[in-house]
Design a protein around this motif. Structure first.
Motif, PDB file in Angstrom:
ATOM      1  N   GLU A 193       0.822  -1.211   0.000  1.00  0.00           N
ATOM      2  CA  GLU A 193       0.000   0.000   0.000  1.00  0.00           C
ATOM      3  C   GLU A 193       0.858   1.264   0.000  1.00  0.00           C
ATOM      4  N   SER A 194       1.953   1.256   0.795  1.00  0.00           N
ATOM      5  CA  SER A 194       2.749   2.484   0.900  1.00  0.00           C
ATOM      6  C   SER A 194       3.374   2.844  -0.446  1.00  0.00           C
ATOM      7  N   GLY A 197       0.614   4.161  -2.728  1.00  0.00           N
ATOM      8  CA  GLY A 197       0.276   5.516  -2.292  1.00  0.00           C
ATOM      9  C   GLY A 197       1.320   6.526  -2.739  1.00  0.00           C
ATOM     10  N   GLU A 204      -4.344  13.913  -6.088  1.00  0.00           N
ATOM     11  CA  GLU A 204      -5.551  14.606  -5.625  1.00  0.00           C
ATOM     12  C   GLU A 204      -5.504  16.099  -5.953  1.00  0.00           C
ATOM     13  N   VAL A 211     -11.045  12.355  -4.540  1.00  0.00           N
ATOM     14  CA  VAL A 211     -10.640  11.798  -3.245  1.00  0.00           C
ATOM     15  C   VAL A 211     -10.120  10.390  -3.500  1.00  0.00           C
ATOM     16  N   LEU A 212      -8.909  10.128  -3.044  1.00  0.00           N
ATOM     17  CA  LEU A 212      -8.312   8.800  -3.228  1.00  0.00           C
ATOM     18  C   LEU A 212      -8.589   7.931  -2.014  1.00  0.00           C
ATOM     19  N   GLY A 213      -8.893   6.669  -2.262  1.00  0.00           N
ATOM     20  CA  GLY A 213      -9.043   5.723  -1.164  1.00  0.00           C
ATOM     21  C   GLY A 213      -8.264   4.466  -1.479  1.00  0.00           C
ATOM     22  N   TYR A 214      -7.726   3.841  -0.437  1.00  0.00           N
ATOM     23  CA  TYR A 214      -6.949   2.622  -0.635  1.00  0.00           C
ATOM     24  C   TYR A 214      -7.564   1.512   0.187  1.00  0.00           C
TER      25      TYR A 214
ATOM     26  N   THR B  77      -1.607   6.032   3.915  1.00  0.00           N
ATOM     27  CA  THR B  77      -2.085   6.881   2.827  1.00  0.00           C
ATOM     28  C   THR B  77      -2.962   8.028   3.334  1.00  0.00           C
ATOM     29  N   SER B  78      -3.289   8.931   2.420  1.00  0.00           N
ATOM     30  CA  SER B  78      -3.938  10.188   2.802  1.00  0.00           C
ATOM     31  C   SER B  78      -5.350   9.988   3.342  1.00  0.00           C
ATOM     32  N   ASP B  79      -5.996   8.839   3.034  1.00  0.00           N
ATOM     33  CA  ASP B  79      -7.356   8.654   3.521  1.00  0.00           C
ATOM     34  C   ASP B  79      -7.396   8.095   4.933  1.00  0.00           C
ATOM     35  N   ASP B  80      -6.263   7.845   5.542  1.00  0.00           N
ATOM     36  CA  ASP B  80      -6.223   7.279   6.889  1.00  0.00           C
ATOM     37  C   ASP B  80      -6.207   8.396   7.927  1.00  0.00           C
TER      38      ASP B  80
END
Lengths: 413, 413
Positions: A193-194, A197, A204, A211-214, B77-80
């Motif tokens: 994930e990192s 990301g 964005e 809006v980004l989501g992972y 990531t930015s959504d956390d």
């Protein structure tokens, strides 16, 4: 950004869910369906079959959201209290609905079963509520207003709930879906994930409303690109442009989009190529085949030999004693012989094989738990890869099966 | 009945859960673990990665429950946003914990990866919170007080969450588990919920403090006998007496208790009998083997032939052309030949076989979708049964696999 959208709350009712005895698959299913329709699910709440907790949740969620979809607690037994609590919260009487009773009698007649007191209880719904007929079971759903929310109450049995949702809930809510956002989900395999990301850092800022989501699912990372705009067309256009940019940054890590999964991609690629597939599994114990056949696959999938014991590897796949003795069952040599043996025995263009140590015990002679080898045999030759996966037995099995599908994708496409 | 017990709230944080993209398996796992420890999980709530909704849920749940266990939103990531919202709700600063940062650097060094900005973000936790080290990943958990509740924040990655829960949460909460209730769960197969409920009607009146719960899991019905009393010993004694009475009323419908499942029972019975097992699957496509091997099984399970195509049934199992042409692949004759062929090819005392039409399409010559045949071949002969199962493809596959395990139980025990 646009103003507040209409929101949906999901309420799952059932003490068994709070004891972890069953997964809340109804909520997952409903959330996905509602999202695809264009709704925002604001909250999922699970409460026990207890009047006080259930009543409090109904009051709170009913006053905060536009739609409430509750599942469970409509069954025939004494612990099913949902209809009674819904009546109490809405200040209505519980009354026996004659249409519901007739439908229950009809369903039981169809099954050749007598009417039991528990069945009759299922015809009792809050007075003045709208009945949502159950074509697959005895418990009907019902629709009643709960202060702000239109509240749908559905049975907890999955296939009954799904049928009522599609037949009776969707037509009543679909027109209200606020279509001012658009989301694209890119599915990636092969990086943490990192790293994903980091490759998308700054994206964005490039696209208005993005809006980004992972979402990490085992070895996979899903990237959600959600755009909210003043119109659906605008949101969609921005999301598609952002997705193109994200794909460029991520390269081969992206294997698909939307509803794609590695097994689905495998099905599609094999069909396009006109190849038939066989499999040979050891540590995955049938999981690889199960993932392939969870959707129709008989047009390309011939079969799999789940060869758990070495004797089965020899009997069904013709794996050599030399490979088994010389390198051990968990080795590149045996993985290759398994794939080649399955391809030969089942007469296919391609074959996948997996062998490994799923754990929790079983490590031996310097081979750690989690070590897996996977192979693909095809007209151009045989490729073998390996890795040591972390996690539980189930996780190792899943990682190994997906790694094999990923190898297949890179081989076929 | 006893006074109010200490309650636990579970909070799952992640927009992907509200979109139905992943099942909330963390909540199911935690609920089961906490229940086994003796806690009552009062509510499970799922909220998006959004500060406002998350903050409201933290305030409400933190003021109503004694323990709060939150999962998710601690990623790189930015959504956390979980740590930032926890800091805001508790009126603390977010600060970089030097121990956490050192642990993250150590973990990355171990993996041979560089420190990325997203990783460093994971070391930022509310000031004064207690760190819960993550031995399997980079995001540490933390413990902080939220008005009434002791609130544990854990990462959403399952195996990391589970490890932190066992290592750092359990030791802090186990002593507080209120041991004044006892529950026995009887697992039944072969009758609908209404019939099970009817057989147990009146049981609650016979045993003080008994509350009956029913849980339908596909074709199975679990009966939960929960007794609350003034002492643990008393609750346990009453529950055991009630379970004996329930077993008498339910007879052979009860196949097990507690953690038993039909596959687990099959594993136990085969081990007791000293039999080795083979399998042959068509419509279940590997599911039967996967259920057998989801826990270690190499001491009795030899292998399975997943013979999806007719050619595979002939090649791996020696199923006759006569049976396939004369009766069709979905027939009692083919089910029997598959079981006998697997038993012979893999040299086992017993073999299970399943063939059927899982759907959604595939019905032919008067055979409906859902029709399945299953067989067991063993030293005493071969038995075949059949039924037409309702539900989706996945449900039909699951019903057929469990029916085969049920036949095995009745054959072996």
């Amino acid at each position: 950004m646009v103003g507040p959208t209409m929101t949906v709350a999901l309420l799952s009712i059932g003490t068994e869910l709070l004891r972890g005895e069953v997964a809340n698959s109804n909520a997952t299913w409903l959330a996905e369906e509602l999202t695809l329709l264009g709704f925002t699910v604001a909250v999922v709440e699970t409460v026990p079959d207890e009047p006080e907790a259930l009543g409090e949740a109904l009051r709170r969620l009913g006053s905060r959201h536009d739609w409430l979809i509750a599942t469970g607690g409509l069954g025939p037994t004494s612990d099913d209290v949902t209809a009674a609590v819904a009546a109490e919260v809405t200040g209505r009487e519980l009354q026996c609905d004659q249409d519901a009773l007739a439908a229950i009698e009809h369903e039981l007649e169809h099954r050749g079963q007598p009417l039991r007191p528990g069945h009759e209880k299922q015809a009792w719904v809050p007075a003045g509520s709208e009945l949502l007929p159950n074509a697959r079971g005895t418990a009907p759903g019902f629709l009643v207003r709960l202060s702000r929310a239109a509240a749908f109450f559905l049975p907890g049995v999955s296939h009954e709930m799904q049928q009522i949702f599609r037949e009776h809930v969707c037509p009543r809510i679909a027109a209200a879906a606020p279509r001012t956002s658009f989301q694209i989900c890119l599915r990636t395999y092969g990086a943490a994930e990192s790293l994903v990301g980091e490759r998308l850092s700054g994206l964005e800022q490039e696209f208005t409303g993005l809006v980004l989501g992972y979402c990490v699912r085992g070895p996979e990372v899903d990237v959600k690109l959600l755009v909210r705009a003043t119109s659906y067309a605008q949101a969609r256009e921005q999301a598609e442009a952002a997705a193109r940019s994200a794909r460029e940054r991520l390269g081969a890590l992206v294997y698909g989009e939307g509803e794609d999964t590695l097994p689905r991609l495998a099905r599609r690629l094999l069909r396009e190529k006109g190849w038939r597939l066989a499999a040979a599994e050891s540590c995955t114990g049938g999981l690889l085949s199960e993932l392939l056949t969870s959707e129709p696959a008989s047009d390309f999938f011939v079969g799999s030999a789940v060869t758990y014991a070495n004797s089965a590897k020899t009997a069904l796949l013709g794996v050599s004693e030399e490979a088994l003795r010389g390198h051990g069952a968990v080795s590149a040599e045996v993985a290759a012989e398994m794939a080649e043996g399955a391809r030969r025995a089942l007469g296919c263009e391609a074959a996948l094989a997996v062998t490994g140590i799923a754990g929790p015990s079983g490590s031996s002679s310097g081979k750690p738990v989690g070590l897996c080898f996977w192979a693909v045999a095809h007209p151009g030759g045989t490729r073998v890869e390996h890795a040591t996966f972390a996690g539980s037995r189930t996780e190792v099995q899943r990682h190994a099966a997906l790694a094999a599908f990923d190898l297949l994708r890179r081989t076929v496409s």
